[in-house]
Structure formats: structure tokens, C-alpha cells
Design a protein around this motif. Structure first.
Motif, short mmCIF file in Angstrom:
data_model
loop_
_atom_site.label_atom_id
_atom_site.label_comp_id
_atom_site.label_asym_id
_atom_site.label_seq_id
_atom_site.Cartn_x
_atom_site.Cartn_y
_atom_site.Cartn_z
N ALA A 1 23.21 44.31 -5.97
CA ALA A 1 22.33 43.47 -6.70
C ALA A 1 20.86 44.23 -6.65
O ALA A 1 20.19 43.87 -7.59
N VAL A 2 20.59 44.38 -5.46
CA VAL A 2 19.30 44.99 -5.17
C VAL A 2 19.09 46.19 -5.88
O VAL A 2 17.93 46.16 -6.68
N TYR B 1 8.89 37.79 -4.41
CA TYR B 1 8.16 36.76 -4.78
C TYR B 1 7.02 36.52 -5.03
O TYR B 1 6.44 35.75 -6.34
N LEU B 2 6.11 37.31 -4.54
CA LEU B 2 4.72 37.33 -4.81
C LEU B 2 4.51 38.14 -6.05
O LEU B 2 3.67 37.74 -6.83
N ARG B 3 5.28 39.12 -6.25
CA ARG B 3 5.27 39.87 -7.61
C ARG B 3 5.52 38.89 -8.78
O ARG B 3 4.77 39.00 -9.91
N TRP C 1 12.08 39.69 -10.62
CA TRP C 1 11.41 39.87 -9.43
C TRP C 1 11.91 38.89 -8.53
O TRP C 1 12.15 38.95 -7.30
N THR C 2 11.99 37.50 -8.92
CA THR C 2 12.41 36.40 -8.02
C THR C 2 14.01 36.72 -7.36
O THR C 2 14.17 36.50 -6.40
N GLU C 3 14.85 36.94 -8.45
CA GLU C 3 16.30 37.34 -7.65
C GLU C 3 16.18 38.51 -6.91
O GLU C 3 17.01 38.55 -6.07
N LEU C 4 15.52 39.32 -7.11
CA LEU C 4 15.48 40.70 -6.24
C LEU C 4 14.90 40.04 -4.86
O LEU C 4 15.59 40.43 -3.82
N GLY C 5 13.84 39.11 -4.84
CA GLY C 5 13.59 38.66 -3.52
C GLY C 5 14.81 38.05 -2.82
O GLY C 5 14.79 37.95 -1.68
#
Length: 339
Positions: free
Chosen positions: A175-176, A213-215, A193-197
Motif C-alpha cells: 500500500a505504501v 498528513y501535513l502534506r 497523501w492521507t491514505e499514505l499517512g
């Protein structure tokens, strides 16, 4: 007749990282049955339809249908809800769902919902729609406010779906990698980006999780889910000042978030700032989080305001009549309720 407008599905709702909060954090607030791991969840939300631009007959009610995964044949439930009403689906397992809105048998909206938590939890997905004036006599079109989905190319959407499938299968390394490909090709994809977090979080990589999450927030400052996920991460790390910082921004977003208010109130309680917690817990309760009543009652009890604590317990039991410790709360109410 014009076609009904069907927006791309938005998938982000409940987040599994909420389960990383320490058990003590919300122990006296949550009325959940922690023995039901990975299931028993509730999905609910308000149905709000702006009819200000509509001409002619307006729908009397909307059919809200919940499908498991992507198969329309796998129907979880169906409810008929009027404008301004609320739907509720109980006893849901972890996974992906499609929340569909129909009018007179025609689909007018489809929202992708992701429900993940280790313990029984409530998830909220409000449905906000605009019923528009017909373009021609007898024709109707409907649209949905879809601020929280990102429009991708067909190839990117397939990659996104593969990444989510990897998340469901707990293949977090895959997933990453897939989410990294997405944001590498399109750095504006705030959902990716959120899912990556979240994928990083499942790998116990809190530093990269926070960066992601900040991105997402940097790309889309109005995307509430990224704020909530980051706040939960900081709360899990007992960084309550950091959680307050991000949640203060989250509660200012529209539409109002019950989760953001609940978490902000809880963060203030952890910082021993009860007076600051109260208005956010009250707002969380008003927006449909009855567990906030428990936190308020506990706070009032600790400062000797037992009559106010009893009043909070009364309201909590009205919302949660099947609460396991109901008799204990009823006894407290009997002993402390203001006459």
C-alpha cells in the motif's frame, strides 16, 4: 430527460488509526463493546437537501442504500429518509462500502465509505445535496456537494483502488509503495497523501505518517479527515498540545465535525483544562456523539457538580438506552438529580 449527476465516490470516513488512542484515553467515554473486535460498527448521518433552486415537484423522501464492497448485489440495508432526516446502519464489519442515494429508483449520488477500527465504533457520513431546477419541462437533475473527493485520471484511479485493496488485505508495504507512486505522479492528490499517512501508521512509522498528513492539509486546507487523522496520531503519542493545535483548525471547517469537537474536548481534558473542554464536548453531543455526555458527566462529578453530572447522564441514557451500565447511571441520577 437529463441524466442524474453521479459524482465519483469519496471513500474516506472512519479511520483505523483511531484505535491507536490509548485505552485509558476515552475509557469512560466510549460505550462500545470492546469484545467485538473489527466489527459491530455503526454508520450514520444526516440527509440535507438544498431545494432553493428547485422548480416544480420536489422529492418527498430519499432511499439510502448501503452496499458492501463494490458489488451492488451485496446489499447491506435500505432506508427511506426525508430531507432533514437521519439514516443509520448498524452492526457493520470493517471494510469498504458504497452509500447510494436514489430518488424514484434513479441513483443520484454514490459515496465511497471506508470503515476501519479495531473496536466497535460509530462513523458519520453526512449527505449534502442540491436539488436543481429542471433544464426542461418534466426533467430533473440532482447534484451532490463532493468537496472531499479528488478527480484522478482513469489510470491513477485504478492505482488508487489497488492501493486500497492492499490496505484491506493488510499488505501495508504494498500500500505504501502504491500510494507513493500516486503522490509522486500527482502531488495534489490529498486523499492519496492521507491514505499514505495511514499506511505508514500501520507500519509504526509515525514520523512519515505525520509528514503525509501535513502534506494532505497543505494541499487541501479544507480536508477535515487529514486533520482528524493527524490529531488522533498526536493524541496516541500523548502530544495533546499538538492535537489541540490541529483540532482547533478542524472545528472551524464546514460542515461541523462531531469527531473534531469530541477529540478537541478530550485533548483539553488530558491537559487538565476542563473549562476549555466543555463547549467542545457539548457541541460534539449536539452533533451526535452521546459519549461526550459521559465525559461531561465525569468532569462535573469530579468538581462536585453532581446535579449537572446527573443531567448529562439523563441525556446520555436517552441516546444510549442499551448502555451496559445503565443501572449504575440510573442510581447516580436518582441520588443526585436536582429536584
Amino acid at each position: 430527460m437529463n441524466k442524474m449527476l453521479k459524482p465519483p465516490a469519496t471513500h474516506l470516513l472512519g479511520r483505523a488509526l483511531a484505535t491507536l488512542l490509548s485505552a485509558a484515553l476515552l475509557a469512560c467515554a466510549l460505550a462500545a463493546d470492546t469484545s467485538a473486535q473489527g466489527g459491530g460498527h455503526t454508520l450514520m448521518g444526516d440527509v440535507k437537501v438544498d431545494e432553493s433552486k428547485a422548480e416544480g415537484p420536489k422529492p418527498l423522501a430519499f432511499d439510502i442504500i448501503l452496499y458492501r464492497e463494490r458489488g451492488d448485489s451485496n446489499t447491506v440495508g435500505r432506508q427511506t429518509v426525508p430531507n432533514g432526516g437521519r439514516y443509520r446502519f448498524n452492526d457493520l464489519d470493517n471494510g469498504y462500502y458504497d452509500l447510494v442515494v436514489e430518488v424514484e429508483g434513479a441513483e443520484v449520488a454514490r459515496i465511497r465509505v471506508r470503515i476501519f477500527a479495531a473496536y466497535k465504533n460509530d462513523f458519520t457520513q453526512n449527505i449534502e445535496m442540491e436539488w436543481r431546477a429542471p433544464a426542461t419541462a418534466g426533467a430533473k437533475t440532482a447534484g451532490v456537494s463532493t468537496a472531499d473527493f479528488y478527480k484522478r485520471t482513469s489510470a491513477a484511479q485504478k492505482l488508487f483502488d489497488r492501493a486500497e485493496e492492499a490496505m484491506t488485505a493488510k499488505k501495508y508495504t504494498d500500500a505504501v509503495s502504491l500510494f507513493q507512486q500516486l503522490v509522486g505522479a500527482d502531488a495534489q492528490d490529498y486523499q492519496a497523501w492521507t491514505e499514505l499517512g495511514t499506511a505508514y501508521l500501520f507500519q509504526d512509522n509515525a514520523a512519515e505518517s505525520e509528514k503525509s498528513y501535513l502534506r494532505a492539509i497543505g494541499v487541501r486546507p479544507a480536508f477535515a479527515l487529514a486533520y482528524l487523522d493527524l490529531a488522533r496520531l498526536r493524541m496516541a503519542q500523548k502530544n495533546y498540545d499538538g492535537a489541540v493545535e490541529i483540532l482547533t483548525k478542524a472545528v472551524a471547517l464546514q460542515p461541523p465535525s462531531a469527531d473534531a469537537n469530541l477529540l478537541l474536548g478530550e485533548s483539553y481534558l488530558q491537559l487538565k483544562k476542563g473549562s476549555k473542554a466543555v463547549p467542545y464536548l457539548e457541541e460534539a453531543a449536539r452533533l451526535g456523539k452521546p459519549e461526550a455526555r459521559l465525559r461531561l458527566a465525569t468532569l462535573y462529578d469530579r468538581v462536585g457538580m453532581k446535579d449537572r453530572a446527573a443531567a448529562e447522564y439523563v441525556q446520555f441514557l436517552a441516546a444510549k438506552p442499551d448502555y451496559p451500565d445503565r443501572k449504575k447511571l440510573e442510581q447516580y441520577i436518582k441520588e443526585n438529580k436536582k429536584q
